[in-house]
Enzyme design. Structure first.
Site, short mmCIF file in Angstrom:
data_model
loop_
_atom_site.label_atom_id
_atom_site.label_comp_id
_atom_site.label_asym_id
_atom_site.label_seq_id
_atom_site.Cartn_x
_atom_site.Cartn_y
_atom_site.Cartn_z
N LYS A 138 0.84 -1.21 0.00
CA LYS A 138 0.00 0.00 0.00
C LYS A 138 0.87 1.26 0.00
O LYS A 138 0.63 2.19 -0.77
CB LYS A 138 -0.92 -0.04 1.22
CG LYS A 138 -1.89 1.12 1.33
CD LYS A 138 -3.12 0.74 2.13
CE LYS A 138 -2.86 0.65 3.62
NZ LYS A 138 -2.70 1.95 4.28
N SER A 139 1.88 1.28 0.86
CA SER A 139 2.73 2.49 0.97
C SER A 139 3.46 2.75 -0.34
O SER A 139 3.54 3.90 -0.80
CB SER A 139 3.77 2.29 2.08
OG SER A 139 3.15 2.21 3.32
N ARG A 172 -8.49 12.10 12.80
CA ARG A 172 -7.07 11.78 13.03
C ARG A 172 -6.21 13.06 13.04
O ARG A 172 -6.52 14.02 12.34
CB ARG A 172 -6.59 10.78 11.97
CG ARG A 172 -7.35 9.45 12.10
CD ARG A 172 -6.84 8.42 11.14
NE ARG A 172 -5.47 8.06 11.40
CZ ARG A 172 -4.74 7.29 10.61
NH1 ARG A 172 -5.28 6.79 9.51
NH2 ARG A 172 -3.50 7.00 10.91
N SER A 211 7.26 8.78 12.31
CA SER A 211 6.13 8.63 11.40
C SER A 211 6.59 8.84 9.97
O SER A 211 7.09 9.92 9.62
CB SER A 211 5.04 9.64 11.75
OG SER A 211 4.18 9.84 10.64
N ASP A 254 1.92 -1.23 11.83
CA ASP A 254 0.60 -1.63 11.32
C ASP A 254 0.23 -3.07 11.69
O ASP A 254 -0.89 -3.51 11.45
CB ASP A 254 0.56 -1.48 9.79
CG ASP A 254 0.54 -0.01 9.38
OD1 ASP A 254 0.17 0.84 10.22
OD2 ASP A 254 0.90 0.28 8.22
N LYS A 260 -4.43 5.55 15.00
CA LYS A 260 -4.52 4.90 13.67
C LYS A 260 -5.96 4.99 13.17
O LYS A 260 -6.74 5.80 13.67
CB LYS A 260 -4.02 3.46 13.77
CG LYS A 260 -2.51 3.36 14.02
CD LYS A 260 -1.75 3.96 12.86
CE LYS A 260 -0.27 4.03 13.14
NZ LYS A 260 0.46 4.79 12.11
N ARG A 267 -7.64 -3.37 9.59
CA ARG A 267 -6.71 -4.31 10.23
C ARG A 267 -7.31 -4.98 11.45
O ARG A 267 -6.94 -6.10 11.79
CB ARG A 267 -5.40 -3.61 10.57
CG ARG A 267 -4.71 -3.03 9.32
CD ARG A 267 -3.24 -2.78 9.56
NE ARG A 267 -2.70 -1.81 8.62
CZ ARG A 267 -2.40 -2.04 7.35
NH1 ARG A 267 -2.59 -3.25 6.83
NH2 ARG A 267 -1.92 -1.08 6.58
C1 S3P Z 1 2.40 4.76 6.30
C2 S3P Z 1 2.95 5.12 7.50
C3 S3P Z 1 2.45 4.66 8.79
C4 S3P Z 1 1.48 3.50 8.64
C5 S3P Z 1 0.50 3.69 7.53
C6 S3P Z 1 1.23 3.87 6.21
C7 S3P Z 1 2.99 5.29 5.06
O1 S3P Z 1 1.76 5.72 9.42
O2 S3P Z 1 0.80 3.28 9.85
O3 S3P Z 1 -0.37 2.58 7.42
O4 S3P Z 1 2.66 4.81 3.96
O5 S3P Z 1 3.82 6.21 5.15
P1 S3P Z 1 2.53 6.77 10.37
O6 S3P Z 1 3.50 7.50 9.54
O7 S3P Z 1 1.46 7.67 10.92
O8 S3P Z 1 3.19 5.96 11.44
#
Ligand code: S3P
Length: 429
Positions: free
Chosen positions: A22-23, A122, A167, A315, A342, A388
């Site tokens: 996903k990222s 959030r 983060s 995650d 989250k 999740r």
């Molecule tokens: C992500 C970073 C994480 C993760 C999220 C995806 C990303 O969040 O929990 O599902 O793609 O950069 P945080 O940066 O808030 O920890």
């Protein structure tokens, strides 16, 4: 609101591939859109979160095609995006809204980002504050801390930022803004979060320097289109890893999983608990480490989790909670306050559900203690609208007493639309 009932399984057997990361999928669209030339992406995750990112860039004049196999993004160059005619809806996706806030802070036009009822709760100040220091003008509800966010971008200056949280979303938002700032923008974080942005910035030719727990981006450097192959998402794999570990007699091969060291905390944690997870055929694809994972059911024991392991498995805690509930002894999680902000408060959500399954759980501000039981109970469980949580409870169902009904499962489509059929494919009953 749909629900599903998952019955216990005898074991999990077979071979699967999980959908793309996903990222990395989000970042491939964002980078492709502001690069020069046509970027192609294979293995792109067509979940709701990533589709929100795709729609956002189409709304800014970027042509993006999808032939079912390859996504092609017609890059507009660093300064070629157009002012969107309407509010951009980021849906449930924190990555979309936070990274795009950074990217839009650099554009000399006006834009508004919003999201669903969960995303609008959030925290956004973590990106609004540093971007405001760079010179962006961003307004939002509750003094700029909640979406919708209205962004009047452009004219950014470089900053050196010490992020109070580890983060990747904060780091990446500042990195995207840094592409548009005059000079060198640096971000430092307490402990290294996922580094997909750093890897992809490099791949696209950005001027980037990595130092201990930080990164510096030089503004004004044009990016070049790339051919990206997205590996399977380790976060999606985590549900199947835990499922195979806790269901006796299981042996599962998960092919083509991204094993970037900033994401493999879940493997380290589950191995310390006694889990048998082998990495096979380790290789590198599009600048990211990839492997096949062979998982065999194992007797797990409780451990303590804190420190730099937390961002490396951020995650995966809902799935890790299920492993802890099936382990011998107590698992303690600390320094994980981020779990409370989250898609839902994941500490509270997992504590409530596990208690309903007969698992002793103690909650504290930044974590929880979970004491494993011989056999989980069953019954109706709540996803709290969090993909999740829904998938973790579905995994728990495999070793429950009589099965579990998970309420409100539509959220699973945000990251893993094929989760339920894939689980049924490998479950032996
Ligand atoms: C992500 C970073 C994480 C993760 C999220 C995806 C990303 O969040 O929990 O599902 O793609 O950069 P945080 O940066 O808030 O920890």
């Amino acid at each position: 609101m749909n629900s599903i009932t998952i019955k216990p399984a005898l074991s999990l057997k077979g071979e699967i591939t999980v959908p793309g990361d996903k990222s990395i999928s989000h970042r491939s669209i964002m980078m492709g859109a502001i690069a020069n030339g046509v970027t192609t992406v294979k293995g792109f995750l067509r979940g709701e979160d990533n589709m929100a990112t795709m729609h956002a860039f189409r709304a800014m004049g970027v042509e993006i095609s999808d032939d079912g196999e390859t996504i092609a993004i017609h890059g507009q160059g660093l300064r070629g995006l157009k002012e969107p005619a309407d509010v951009i809806d980021c849906g449930n996706s924190g990555t979309t809204i936070r990274l795009m806030t950074g990217l839009l802070a650099g554009q000399s036009f006006f834009s508004v980002l919003t999201g669903d009822q969960y995303l609008r709760k959030r925290p956004m100040k973590r990106v609004v504050d540093p971007l405001t220091r760079m010179g962006a003008r961003i307004l939002g509800r509750n003094q700029g801390s909640l979406a919708p966010l209205a962004i009047d971008g452009g004219g950014l200056n470089a900053i050196g930022y010490e992020s109070p949280v580890s983060s990747a979303q904060v780091k990446s938002a500042i990195m995207f803004a840094g592409l548009y700032a005059a000079g060198e923008t640096s971000v430092r974080e307490p402990s290294l979060s996922r580094d997909h942005s750093e890897r992809m910035f490099r791949l696209f030719g950005a001027s980037l320097e990595i130092f201990n727990s930080g990164v510096t981006v030089t503004g004004g450097v044009e990016l070049q289109a790339q051919e990206i192959i997205v590996p399977g998402d380790i976060s999606s794999s985590a549900f199947f890893i835990v499922a195979a570990l806790i269901t006796p007699g299981s042996e599962l091969l998960i092919r083509n999983v991204g094993v970037n060291p900033t994401r493999t905390g879940v493997i380290d944690i589950l191995r310390s608990m006694g889990g048998s997870i082998e990495l096979l055929d380790e290789r590198e694809v599009s600048g990211e480490p990839v492997a096949d994972l062979l998982v065999r059911s194992s007797r797990l024991k409780g451990i303590s989790i804190a420190g730099s392991l937390v961002p490396r498995a951020i995650d995966e805690f809902p799935a890790i909670c299920v492993a802890a509930a099936c382990a011998e002894g107590t698992t303690t999680v600390r320094e994980a306050r981020e779990l409370r902000v989250k898609e839902t408060d994941r500490i509270a959500a997992m504590a409530a559900n596990l208690r309903r399954l007969g698992v002793p759980v103690e909650e504290c501000d930044d974590g929880m203690d979970i004491t494993g039981v011989e056999r989980l109970g069953g019954g109706e469980m709540e996803s709290f609208g969090d993909h999740r949580i829904a998938m973790s409870l579905s995994v728990a169902a495999l070793v429950s007493n009589g099965g579990i009904t998970v309420q409100d499962i539509d959220c699973v489509a945000t990251s893993f639309p094929t989760f339920f059929p894939l689980l049924e494919k490998v479950a032996v009953r």
